[in-house]
Write a protein that holds these residues in place. Structure first.
Motif, PDB file in Angstrom:
ATOM      1  N   VAL A 100       0.849  -1.205   0.000  1.00 53.69           N
ATOM      2  CA  VAL A 100       0.000   0.000   0.000  1.00 53.69           C
ATOM      3  C   VAL A 100       0.879   1.248   0.000  1.00 53.69           C
ATOM      4  N   GLU A 101       1.836   1.298   0.930  1.00 57.65           N
ATOM      5  CA  GLU A 101       2.696   2.478   1.007  1.00 57.65           C
ATOM      6  C   GLU A 101       3.522   2.664  -0.262  1.00 57.65           C
ATOM      7  N   THR A 102       4.086   1.602  -0.789  1.00 61.02           N
ATOM      8  CA  THR A 102       4.911   1.708  -1.997  1.00 61.02           C
ATOM      9  C   THR A 102       4.085   2.202  -3.184  1.00 61.02           C
ATOM     10  N   THR A 103       2.895   1.659  -3.351  1.00 57.48           N
ATOM     11  CA  THR A 103       2.023   2.092  -4.448  1.00 57.48           C
ATOM     12  C   THR A 103       1.613   3.545  -4.266  1.00 57.48           C
ATOM     13  N   ALA A 104       1.280   3.931  -3.041  1.00 55.52           N
ATOM     14  CA  ALA A 104       0.892   5.320  -2.776  1.00 55.52           C
ATOM     15  C   ALA A 104       2.053   6.279  -3.055  1.00 55.52           C
ATOM     16  N   ARG A 105       3.242   5.912  -2.617  1.00 51.84           N
ATOM     17  CA  ARG A 105       4.410   6.770  -2.874  1.00 51.84           C
ATOM     18  C   ARG A 105       4.652   6.934  -4.375  1.00 51.84           C
ATOM     19  N   MET A 106       4.609   5.829  -5.096  1.00 53.90           N
ATOM     20  CA  MET A 106       4.831   5.909  -6.546  1.00 53.90           C
ATOM     21  C   MET A 106       3.729   6.712  -7.228  1.00 53.90           C
ATOM     22  N   GLY A 107       2.484   6.511  -6.782  1.00 53.87           N
ATOM     23  CA  GLY A 107       1.387   7.298  -7.340  1.00 53.87           C
ATOM     24  C   GLY A 107       1.617   8.785  -7.149  1.00 53.87           C
TER      25      GLY A 107
END
Length: 186
Positions: A122-129
């Protein structure tokens, strides 16, 4: 909360393998019910839903393709969705098909990201987004994670990791961290 009519709900790795006790203690027993509430609201509003599935390449993983744990949990299994992204790393932006390309082709600029694990996918996807220029919203109570041990025996409880994710995402300017109720009020 003001959401655009085409804000996409990105539901990450809500898979049965995460029910395996080997993962250890988890936080937020309400995560799945909050994820279900979001999915229902997106369906009612005819907003796009993207399901993400982790297809582990680790030998013996409960999340490996073909393993029972690779299947979605019931709250997600029957959900109507526009796209299914399969991945084997933390970010949904490194999956197949290409999430960024799919979103941009539809002009979608807002993402609501929920799922498992808070401090990992979740955090990795949010950061990349956030890095890719999307407005990213993370209803933290629609995520959960597990206790984790790091170097030198340092161990953080799941709740501590979730709080760290909230600080990382909001404090770092990657995403807005809110509650499910806040998102649903929008």
């Amino acid at each position: 909360m003001d959401l655009s009519p085409d804000a996409a709900l990105i539901v990450i790795d809500v898979q049965q393998g995460f029910d395996d006790p080997a993962w250890g203690p988890r936080d937020n027993p309400d995560a799945e019910s909050n994820i279900g509430r979001l999915i229902e609201a997106w369906a009612d509003a005819s907003r796009p839903v993207v399901l993400v599935r982790h297809d582990s390449r680790e030998p013996g993983s409960t999340l490996a393709p073909g393993a029972p744990g690779n299947a979605f949990k019931p709250v997600v299994a029957g959900a109507a969705h526009e796209l299914l992204v399969a991945k084997h790393v933390n970010s949904a932006f490194y999956g197949d098909p290409d999430l960024d390309g799919w979103l941009r082709a539809r002009g979608i600029r807002e993402l609501v990201v929920c799922g498992i694990q808070t401090n990992m996918c979740v955090e990795t996807t949010a950061r990349m987004g956030g890095n890719l220029g999307y407005r990213v919203i993370v209803p933290l109570d629609a995520t959960h994670t597990f206790d984790l041990e790091g170097p030198g025996g340092l161990r953080l409880a799941a709740g501590e990791l979730a709080r760290a994710t909230a600080v990382n995402l909001a404090g770092g300017g990657f995403a807005e961290v809110v509650t499910t109720d806040t998102v649903l009020a929008g």
